[in-house]
Design a protein around this motif. Structure first.
Motif, PDB file in Angstrom:
ATOM      1  N   THR A 104       2.119   1.538  -3.485  1.00  0.00           N
ATOM      2  CA  THR A 104       1.254   2.041  -4.440  1.00  0.00           C
ATOM      3  C   THR A 104       0.972   3.548  -4.244  1.00  0.00           C
ATOM      4  OG1 THR A 104       0.198  -0.186  -4.062  1.00  0.00           O
ATOM      5  CG2 THR A 104      -1.113   1.613  -5.121  1.00  0.00           C
ATOM      6  N   ARG A 105       1.213   4.029  -2.885  1.00  0.00           N
ATOM      7  CA  ARG A 105       0.783   5.564  -2.661  1.00  0.00           C
ATOM      8  C   ARG A 105       1.940   6.324  -3.151  1.00  0.00           C
ATOM      9  NH1 ARG A 105      -0.339   3.863   2.501  1.00  0.00           N
ATOM     10  NH2 ARG A 105       1.752   4.459   3.264  1.00  0.00           N
ATOM     11  N   GLU A 106       3.282   5.722  -3.135  1.00  0.00           N
ATOM     12  CA  GLU A 106       4.418   6.508  -3.314  1.00  0.00           C
ATOM     13  C   GLU A 106       4.783   6.679  -4.546  1.00  0.00           C
ATOM     14  OE1 GLU A 106       6.148   6.308   1.319  1.00  0.00           O
ATOM     15  OE2 GLU A 106       7.248   5.292  -0.353  1.00  0.00           O
ATOM     16  N   GLU A 132       0.821  -1.321  -0.135  1.00  0.00           N
ATOM     17  CA  GLU A 132       0.166   0.174   0.151  1.00  0.00           C
ATOM     18  C   GLU A 132       0.755   1.334  -0.190  1.00  0.00           C
ATOM     19  OE1 GLU A 132      -3.913  -2.145   2.162  1.00  0.00           O
ATOM     20  OE2 GLU A 132      -2.599  -0.510   3.421  1.00  0.00           O
ATOM     21  N   ARG A 133       1.987   1.125   0.744  1.00  0.00           N
ATOM     22  CA  ARG A 133       2.910   2.261   0.752  1.00  0.00           C
ATOM     23  C   ARG A 133       3.465   2.530  -0.593  1.00  0.00           C
ATOM     24  NH1 ARG A 133       8.554   2.279   4.210  1.00  0.00           N
ATOM     25  NH2 ARG A 133       9.104   1.345   2.418  1.00  0.00           N
TER      26      ARG A 133
END
Ligand code: XBP
Ligand code: MG
Length: 259
Positions: A255-257, A252-253
């Motif tokens: 994907t966000r970054e 998730e990190r």
């Protein structure tokens, strides 16, 4: 959420190079009455060339250019020598055995229980991959992986991304649906070249390499009684082992970054 985990083999699932492949190469050289010995230091240098046949060819070009023979004859010589090495390697795995790296069997079992798809992307020869899975993970382990992409199935080996592209095609998944596990800079360049977020578990041959772009760099995946050490910038939350929930948070990190 990612749908599949793609594992490199040598140095990732099992620490096979120093006491496995290297020893098998030397036994094949002795059997062929060649006075070649790849000690641990020289092997570390030769490991920058992925692929056993390619590694032998590189060694001959670098250290024995005097071997006079035409290309066809040299290729056949290397083919025969590598086939002997694979035989010695499989024999070594079955007689002496090499354990799976910390956390590998635990994480793969968790992934299977969570319904994640599993695949392998390795430069090693197909024959020795199946023997390694059965000897070091579980006799059923070859059946755990939907795709086992190995060795000469692609023409360009790591650091080219061909082997990972092949796995994505076979799985019918996009790169951003997967997570890859590697141990070396060559492997990371291959998986990132295919756009796959990648975790690195280093070993003593690869610990000094450049892992820029990895989602995480650790010494191993950890076990309840054997905490991992994080070697990349410490992620926000601390964890002592990598399980599916940690992978989800890391993914998730990423994907966000990602740009
Ligand atoms: C590691 C390799 C392989 C092995 C030797 O593969 O580069 O060539 O060193 O196996 P990976 P072969 O890290 O991609 O699993 O002699 O069968 O090539
Ligand atoms: Mg590897």
């Amino acid at each position: 959420m990612f749908k599949a985990l793609i594992f490199d083999v040598d140095g990732t699932l099992v620490d096979t190079e120093r006491q496995g492949h290297r020893v098998a190469f030397n036994r094949a050289f002795a059997e062929a009455r060649l006075n070649w010995v790849w000690d641990e230091a020289l092997y570390g240098e030769l490991l920058t060339v992925a692929g056993g046949k390619e590694r032998i060819r590189h060694f001959i070009a670098s250290y024995h250019p005097e071997i006079p023979c035409g290309e066809g004859e040299l290729s056949q010589f290397i083919e025969n020598l590598h086939a002997a090495k694979t035989r010695h390697y499989i024999d070594l795995l079955n007689r002496e055995g090499i354990p799976a790296r910390p956390g590998i069997i635990r994480l793969i079992k968790e992934a299977r229980a969570a319904g994640l798809r599993l695949a392998i992307a390795t430069t090693a020869s197909a024959g020795n991959v199946e023997a390694l899975l059965a000897a070091s993970l579980d006799t059923d382990a070859p059946d755990w992986f939907e795709v086992i992409a190995a060795g000469d199935i692609v023409s360009n080996k790591k650091p080219a991304s061909d082997i990972y592209e092949y796995v994505l095609t076979k799985l019918g998944l996009k790169a951003e649906d997967c997570l890859a596990f590697e141990d070396s800079e060559n492997g990371l360049r291959a998986s990132l070249g295919a756009g796959i977020p990648t975790l690195i578990t280093v070993n003593d041959y690869t610990s000094g390499q450049d892992f820029t772009g990895a989602v995480l760099v650790i010494d191993h995946l950890g076990e309840p009684e054997q905490p991992l050490t994080c070697l990349s910038e410490a992620p926000s939350e601390a964890f002592s082992l990598v399980d599916i929930d940690v992978l989800r948070r890391l993914f998730e990190r990423w994907t966000r970054e990602k740009p």
